[in-house]
Design a protein around this motif. Structure first.
Motif, PDB file in Angstrom:
ATOM      1  N   GLU A  56       0.830  -1.202   0.000  1.00 50.43           N
ATOM      2  CA  GLU A  56       0.000   0.000   0.000  1.00 50.43           C
ATOM      3  C   GLU A  56       0.871   1.262   0.000  1.00 50.43           C
ATOM      4  OE1 GLU A  56      -2.518  -0.163   3.393  1.00 50.43           O
ATOM      5  OE2 GLU A  56      -3.854  -1.707   2.546  1.00 50.43           O
ATOM      6  N   VAL A 133     -14.617   4.156  -1.310  1.00 45.08           N
ATOM      7  CA  VAL A 133     -13.907   2.875  -1.193  1.00 45.08           C
ATOM      8  C   VAL A 133     -13.237   2.747   0.170  1.00 45.08           C
ATOM      9  CG1 VAL A 133     -13.596   2.605  -3.677  1.00 45.08           C
ATOM     10  CG2 VAL A 133     -11.804   3.725  -2.337  1.00 45.08           C
ATOM     11  N   LEU A 134     -12.779   3.855   0.741  1.00 40.47           N
ATOM     12  CA  LEU A 134     -12.193   3.786   2.075  1.00 40.47           C
ATOM     13  C   LEU A 134     -13.256   3.515   3.133  1.00 40.47           C
ATOM     14  CD1 LEU A 134      -9.551   6.665   2.024  1.00 40.47           C
ATOM     15  CD2 LEU A 134      -9.131   4.201   1.923  1.00 40.47           C
ATOM     16  N   ALA A 135     -14.403   4.166   2.984  1.00 41.87           N
ATOM     17  CA  ALA A 135     -15.473   3.957   3.959  1.00 41.87           C
ATOM     18  C   ALA A 135     -15.962   2.514   3.945  1.00 41.87           C
ATOM     19  CB  ALA A 135     -16.632   4.914   3.673  1.00 41.87           C
ATOM     20  N   ARG A 136     -16.019   1.921   2.769  1.00 40.15           N
ATOM     21  CA  ARG A 136     -16.502   0.543   2.641  1.00 40.15           C
ATOM     22  C   ARG A 136     -15.392  -0.482   2.750  1.00 40.15           C
ATOM     23  NH1 ARG A 136     -20.511   0.747  -2.589  1.00 40.15           N
ATOM     24  NH2 ARG A 136     -20.389  -1.508  -2.260  1.00 40.15           N
ATOM     25  N   GLN A 137     -14.138  -0.005   2.701  1.00 38.87           N
ATOM     26  CA  GLN A 137     -12.978  -0.906   2.667  1.00 38.87           C
ATOM     27  C   GLN A 137     -13.158  -1.973   1.591  1.00 38.87           C
ATOM     28  OE1 GLN A 137      -9.725  -1.058   4.281  1.00 38.87           O
ATOM     29  NE2 GLN A 137     -10.449   1.057   4.111  1.00 38.87           N
ATOM     30  N   SER A 138     -13.608  -1.510   0.435  1.00 40.80           N
ATOM     31  CA  SER A 138     -13.891  -2.404  -0.689  1.00 40.80           C
ATOM     32  C   SER A 138     -13.886  -1.596  -1.974  1.00 40.80           C
ATOM     33  CB  SER A 138     -15.260  -3.062  -0.502  1.00 40.80           C
ATOM     34  OG  SER A 138     -15.678  -3.714  -1.684  1.00 40.80           O
ATOM     35  N   ASN A 172      -6.645  -2.674  -4.332  1.00 38.18           N
ATOM     36  CA  ASN A 172      -6.700  -2.425  -2.899  1.00 38.18           C
ATOM     37  C   ASN A 172      -7.419  -1.087  -2.663  1.00 38.18           C
ATOM     38  OD1 ASN A 172      -5.859  -1.312  -0.316  1.00 38.18           O
ATOM     39  ND2 ASN A 172      -4.268  -2.881  -0.245  1.00 38.18           N
ATOM     40  N   PRO A 173      -8.394  -1.022  -1.752  1.00 39.72           N
ATOM     41  CA  PRO A 173      -9.094   0.255  -1.514  1.00 39.72           C
ATOM     42  C   PRO A 173      -8.151   1.409  -1.164  1.00 39.72           C
ATOM     43  CG  PRO A 173     -10.253  -1.542  -0.432  1.00 39.72           C
ATOM     44  CD  PRO A 173      -8.973  -2.117  -0.951  1.00 39.72           C
ATOM     45  N   VAL A 174      -7.107   1.135  -0.381  1.00 37.13           N
ATOM     46  CA  VAL A 174      -6.162   2.198  -0.024  1.00 37.13           C
ATOM     47  C   VAL A 174      -5.438   2.693  -1.271  1.00 37.13           C
ATOM     48  CG1 VAL A 174      -4.071   2.736   1.278  1.00 37.13           C
ATOM     49  CG2 VAL A 174      -5.875   1.359   2.332  1.00 37.13           C
TER      50      VAL A 174
END
Length: 258
Positions: A56, A133-138, A172-174
């Protein structure tokens, strides 16, 4: 961020070619360039941080950070200079590399990308995606919104659509959020292009709706030594959609560099 995973075609002749992938894919998108179709040239394709097998990203999002990481990768594999090529986000990064490490640039390939900064609407959309995407980690949002529809031309095969969806789904969401914010922060690159003296190639899909022909023409006009190739019948991911035509344009550039 010195440990980028990299796909390497192995030893070759002439100036090596280093390819930078599109968002939100990884270096696997360059399969048709890494398989020997570019002749004896050595081809390398790193996974950018947060994509593929690379770790990441960290720190404040900025393409300059990635450009420095690419320079360190070149050091690690023993490359003093290379032809740097990028598609879409990879093109933005190639221009950042040219700005920061121009002395290491032997040639430049800009495919389905643009030199201008983002308009306000694009900036807002990048932040929307990054936050989501960060909020959902997806990264499921990218698949739900059928990101591949904007990336591919209407004549793409079901197999290619499935391949691109798999590439997107592996992100990767990050990495996705960091990349969106880094792209949003990038400057206009026309001044950088105008100062380059190395051979350059600009490639664009005829039906690219994200960075259309006008963007390609503007970059080709700004570059002192550029050849423009329009690939008929394809969209934004020209290297995947029409690999033979794309590789012909790249081979022509490598010959000019040689």
């Amino acid at each position: 961020m010195t440990d980028l995973a990299v796909r390497d075609s192995g030893m070759g002749v002439g100036t090596p070619l280093l390819l930078l992938h599109a968002f939100p894919l990884h270096a696997g998108m360059w399969r048709a360039q890494l398989d020997g179709a570019l002749g004896e040239a050595r081809v390398l394709a790193p996974d950018l941080p947060g994509f593929g097998a690379s770790p990441e990203p960290a720190g404040e999002p900025a393409l300059d950070t990635w450009a420095d990481a690419v320079a360190r990768l070149m050091d690690a594999v023993g490359l003093e200079r290379a032809v740097i090529g990028g598609l879409s986000m990879g093109g933005y990064l190639a221009m950042a590399f040219a700005r920061r490490h121009g002395d290491r640039l032997a040639g430049l390939l800009l495919a389905d990308t643009k030199a201008s900064a983002d308009a306000p609407g694009a900036l807002a959309n990048r932040e929307r995606i990054a936050a989501a995407v960060l909020a959902r980690q997806s990264v499921a949002l990218l698949l739900e919104e059928k990101t591949e529809d904007a990336l591919l031309g209407s004549e793409s095969t079901p197999e290619l659509v499935a391949e691109v969806r798999a590439l997107i789904g592996a992100a990767n969401p990050v990495g996705v959020a960091w990349a969106q914010r880094a792209m949003a922060a990038r400057p206009d690159s026309f001044e950088t292009l105008a100062q380059l003296t190395v051979p350059a190639a600009v490639v664009v899909g005829e039906h690219d709706v994200l960075t259309p022909l006008a963007d390609a023409e503007a970059m080709a006009s700004a570059l002192p030594d550029a050849e423009l190739t329009v690939i008929p019948g394809v969209g934004h991911l020209s290297a995947l959609e029409a690999p033979a035509a794309f590789n012909a344009a790249v081979t022509a550039l490598l010959r000019r560099v040689a």
